[in-house]
Scaffold this motif. Structure first.
Motif, mmCIF file in Angstrom:
data_model
loop_
_atom_site.group_PDB
_atom_site.id
_atom_site.type_symbol
_atom_site.label_atom_id
_atom_site.label_comp_id
_atom_site.label_asym_id
_atom_site.label_seq_id
_atom_site.Cartn_x
_atom_site.Cartn_y
_atom_site.Cartn_z
ATOM 1 N N ASN A 86 28.599 81.766 -9.543
ATOM 2 C CA ASN A 86 29.675 82.680 -9.887
ATOM 3 C C ASN A 86 31.046 82.028 -9.884
ATOM 4 O O ASN A 86 32.034 82.656 -10.186
ATOM 5 C CB ASN A 86 29.680 83.894 -8.948
ATOM 6 N N LEU A 87 31.113 80.727 -9.542
ATOM 7 C CA LEU A 87 32.357 79.976 -9.666
ATOM 8 C C LEU A 87 32.182 78.932 -10.761
ATOM 9 O O LEU A 87 31.272 78.115 -10.719
ATOM 10 C CB LEU A 87 32.709 79.276 -8.347
ATOM 11 N N THR A 88 33.054 78.967 -11.758
ATOM 12 C CA THR A 88 32.971 78.002 -12.850
ATOM 13 C C THR A 88 33.504 76.650 -12.399
ATOM 14 O O THR A 88 34.128 76.520 -11.343
ATOM 15 C CB THR A 88 33.792 78.481 -14.048
ATOM 16 N N ALA A 89 33.259 75.622 -13.228
ATOM 17 C CA ALA A 89 33.770 74.285 -12.922
ATOM 18 C C ALA A 89 35.293 74.300 -12.844
ATOM 19 O O ALA A 89 35.889 73.631 -11.979
ATOM 20 C CB ALA A 89 33.292 73.294 -13.987
ATOM 21 N N ASP A 90 35.936 75.068 -13.732
ATOM 22 C CA ASP A 90 37.403 75.179 -13.706
ATOM 23 C C ASP A 90 37.875 75.811 -12.398
ATOM 24 O O ASP A 90 38.871 75.378 -11.808
ATOM 25 C CB ASP A 90 37.894 76.033 -14.885
ATOM 26 N N ILE A 92 36.303 75.826 -9.449
ATOM 27 C CA ILE A 92 36.069 74.925 -8.323
ATOM 28 C C ILE A 92 37.128 73.829 -8.289
ATOM 29 O O ILE A 92 37.661 73.481 -7.233
ATOM 30 C CB ILE A 92 34.656 74.327 -8.403
ATOM 31 N N GLU A 93 37.466 73.286 -9.470
ATOM 32 C CA GLU A 93 38.495 72.238 -9.521
ATOM 33 C C GLU A 93 39.853 72.804 -9.109
ATOM 34 O O GLU A 93 40.629 72.145 -8.418
ATOM 35 C CB GLU A 93 38.568 71.645 -10.922
ATOM 36 N N THR A 94 40.138 74.030 -9.538
ATOM 37 C CA THR A 94 41.403 74.673 -9.156
ATOM 38 C C THR A 94 41.472 74.872 -7.647
ATOM 39 O O THR A 94 42.512 74.626 -7.020
ATOM 40 C CB THR A 94 41.543 76.029 -9.873
ATOM 41 N N LEU A 95 40.374 75.321 -7.040
ATOM 42 C CA LEU A 95 40.336 75.498 -5.592
ATOM 43 C C LEU A 95 40.539 74.168 -4.873
ATOM 44 O O LEU A 95 41.223 74.099 -3.846
ATOM 45 C CB LEU A 95 39.001 76.119 -5.168
ATOM 46 N N ALA A 96 39.955 73.098 -5.405
ATOM 47 C CA ALA A 96 40.110 71.779 -4.795
ATOM 48 C C ALA A 96 41.576 71.351 -4.812
ATOM 49 O O ALA A 96 42.102 70.838 -3.818
ATOM 50 C CB ALA A 96 39.247 70.756 -5.533
ATOM 51 N N VAL A 97 42.246 71.578 -5.933
ATOM 52 C CA VAL A 97 43.660 71.213 -6.049
ATOM 53 C C VAL A 97 44.506 72.032 -5.077
ATOM 54 O O VAL A 97 45.379 71.489 -4.380
ATOM 55 C CB VAL A 97 44.152 71.414 -7.499
ATOM 56 N N ILE A 98 44.256 73.329 -5.015
ATOM 57 C CA ILE A 98 45.033 74.185 -4.117
ATOM 58 C C ILE A 98 44.817 73.764 -2.664
ATOM 59 O O ILE A 98 45.767 73.688 -1.877
ATOM 60 C CB ILE A 98 44.641 75.667 -4.310
ATOM 61 N N THR A 99 43.567 73.489 -2.306
ATOM 62 C CA THR A 99 43.263 73.098 -0.930
ATOM 63 C C THR A 99 44.012 71.838 -0.528
ATOM 64 O O THR A 99 44.543 71.738 0.576
ATOM 65 C CB THR A 99 41.753 72.858 -0.757
ATOM 66 N N LEU A 100 44.059 70.867 -1.423
ATOM 67 C CA LEU A 100 44.693 69.593 -1.112
ATOM 68 C C LEU A 100 46.218 69.665 -1.133
ATOM 69 O O LEU A 100 46.889 68.966 -0.379
ATOM 70 C CB LEU A 100 44.229 68.525 -2.099
ATOM 71 N N MET A 101 46.773 70.521 -2.004
ATOM 72 C CA MET A 101 48.215 70.523 -2.215
ATOM 73 C C MET A 101 48.934 71.771 -1.714
ATOM 74 O O MET A 101 50.121 71.925 -1.927
ATOM 75 C CB MET A 101 48.510 70.355 -3.714
ATOM 76 N N GLN A 102 48.221 72.680 -1.073
ATOM 77 C CA GLN A 102 48.843 73.941 -0.656
ATOM 78 C C GLN A 102 50.051 73.708 0.268
ATOM 79 O O GLN A 102 50.015 72.765 1.080
ATOM 80 C CB GLN A 102 47.806 74.816 0.045
ATOM 81 N N ASP A 168 31.241 65.912 -0.842
ATOM 82 C CA ASP A 168 30.143 66.791 -0.476
ATOM 83 C C ASP A 168 30.483 68.246 -0.772
ATOM 84 O O ASP A 168 29.621 69.033 -1.172
ATOM 85 C CB ASP A 168 29.818 66.630 1.014
ATOM 86 N N THR A 169 31.763 68.612 -0.584
ATOM 87 C CA THR A 169 32.204 69.990 -0.808
ATOM 88 C C THR A 169 32.414 70.288 -2.282
ATOM 89 O O THR A 169 32.059 71.362 -2.769
ATOM 90 C CB THR A 169 33.522 70.258 -0.041
ATOM 91 N N PHE A 170 32.986 69.309 -3.010
ATOM 92 C CA PHE A 170 33.291 69.498 -4.434
ATOM 93 C C PHE A 170 32.645 68.386 -5.262
ATOM 94 O O PHE A 170 33.335 67.512 -5.801
ATOM 95 C CB PHE A 170 34.808 69.489 -4.663
ATOM 96 N N PRO A 171 31.320 68.375 -5.366
ATOM 97 C CA PRO A 171 30.630 67.272 -6.058
ATOM 98 C C PRO A 171 30.958 67.162 -7.537
ATOM 99 O O PRO A 171 30.806 66.092 -8.124
ATOM 100 C CB PRO A 171 29.146 67.585 -5.832
ATOM 101 N N THR A 172 31.421 68.256 -8.160
ATOM 102 C CA THR A 172 31.710 68.228 -9.599
ATOM 103 C C THR A 172 33.169 67.922 -9.906
ATOM 104 O O THR A 172 33.535 67.794 -11.071
ATOM 105 C CB THR A 172 31.345 69.590 -10.234
ATOM 106 N N VAL A 173 34.001 67.811 -8.879
ATOM 107 C CA VAL A 173 35.431 67.562 -9.079
ATOM 108 C C VAL A 173 35.691 66.058 -9.121
ATOM 109 O O VAL A 173 35.213 65.318 -8.252
ATOM 110 C CB VAL A 173 36.258 68.204 -7.947
ATOM 111 N N PRO A 174 36.436 65.565 -10.118
ATOM 112 C CA PRO A 174 36.729 64.125 -10.209
ATOM 113 C C PRO A 174 37.377 63.614 -8.929
ATOM 114 O O PRO A 174 38.306 64.220 -8.406
ATOM 115 C CB PRO A 174 37.694 64.035 -11.397
ATOM 116 N N LEU A 175 36.895 62.493 -8.440
ATOM 117 C CA LEU A 175 37.402 61.938 -7.194
ATOM 118 C C LEU A 175 38.858 61.506 -7.322
ATOM 119 O O LEU A 175 39.574 61.413 -6.317
ATOM 120 C CB LEU A 175 36.537 60.755 -6.761
#
Length: 287
Positions: A86-90, A92-102, A168-175
């Motif tokens: 239920n979470l698209t690749a877009d 998940i990547e958005t969540l990764a960015v927010i988590t790192l830069m919040q 491990d948390t975001f395997p589809t997000v570019p490193l």
């Protein structure tokens, strides 16, 4: 009944239903007390948190279910397209960015991801209660919520400073996103929190400042009466409340995850609401 004897029964029932079930109903079906059921659920949840398990326990306002851990959702989607995560690749990547830069603005999210606009994806995550915002220097800045940490089995977003945990948390997000943002994460988390613009009317809950009086009134009713239908809200306020309710929904402050006896939607406060208050002031023991 011992927690160890409840665990296999929980796994069988929740695995078969594949939906959220009320804890009270589970206790009744399995012939246990609520306290015994909670002990069993905690033991089951601890077991599912182990790295060799692919499922996670999902809790939502007195209901529980089991779901696939986020890192295995792409695998499930490849094998069973109709069960796509239920979470698209877009998302998940958005969540990764927010988590790192919040805290971070929507404009900056789009810039980092090299897309023209991130507004739709950000709003979808807000509606799910995975992110919330506050105003800093007049601009809306996003941050992750406790619901996000629960979903991805994290105690703190600081865990993502570790490259292995991030992968491990975001395997589809570019490193490359992790490499670009790690230094900024360290800097942001060592800075003192920025105080929102003072506002006398809402100084006790500054993050609610942009909400109208009508929206705040509807939110208060939902918090104290949840789950509650729109018809009941209208009755209590003696005026149509659909407008304020939809505003709260768009902001990710309320969710509708069940229906009443007559099929009407029932509304509850989203996890993002509790991020607005100090932990000691959370109502009804909501986490």
């Amino acid at each position: 009944m011992e927690p160890t004897s409840i665990k296999p029964k929980l796994e069988a029932v929740l695995g078969a239903t594949r939906r959220l079930v009320a804890v009270s109903d589970l206790a009744q079906y399995l012939g246990t007390s609520l306290d015994e059921m909670e002990d069993g659920l905690r033991a089951f949840e601890d077991d599912l948190r182990k790295p060799d398990r692919g499922l996670r326990l999902e809790r939502n306002r007195g209901t529980v279910g089991i779901n696939v851990k986020p890192k295995y959702e792409p695998l499930v989607a490849r094998l069973f397209p109709l069960r796509a995560p239920n979470l698209t690749a877009d998302s998940i990547e958005t969540l990764a960015v927010i988590t790192l830069m919040q805290p971070i603005t929507t404009k900056t999210i789009a810039m980092i991801r090299h897309v023209s606009d991130a507004w739709v994806t950000v709003q979808n995550m807000a509606r799910r209660g995975l992110i919330a915002y506050s105003y800093i220097n007049g601009a809306r800045h996003w941050h992750v919520t406790q619901a996000f940490l629960d979903r991805f089995d994290l105690v703190s977003s600081a865990e993502l400073r570790d490259e292995a945990v991030f992968q491990d948390t975001f395997p589809t997000v570019p490193l490359k996103i992790w490499h670009l943002k790690t230094e900024s994460v360290l800097e942001l988390e060592t800075k003192p929190p920025v105080e929102p613009t003072a506002n006398k009317e809402f100084e006790l809950v500054p993050k609610l400042r942009p909400l109208s009086k009508e929206s705040l009134e509807v939110l208060a009713i939902i918090v104290y009466r949840q789950p509650v239908s729109l018809a009941d809200i209208n009755t209590l306020r003696k005026v149509s409340s659909n407008g304020p309710l939809q505003t709260l929904r768009r902001r990710g402050l309320v969710v509708s995850n069940k229906t009443g006896k007559n099929g009407e939607m029932l509304w509850s406060a989203a996890p993002a609401v509790w991020e607005m208050f100090h932990p000691s002031s959370r109502l009804g023991g909501h986490r």
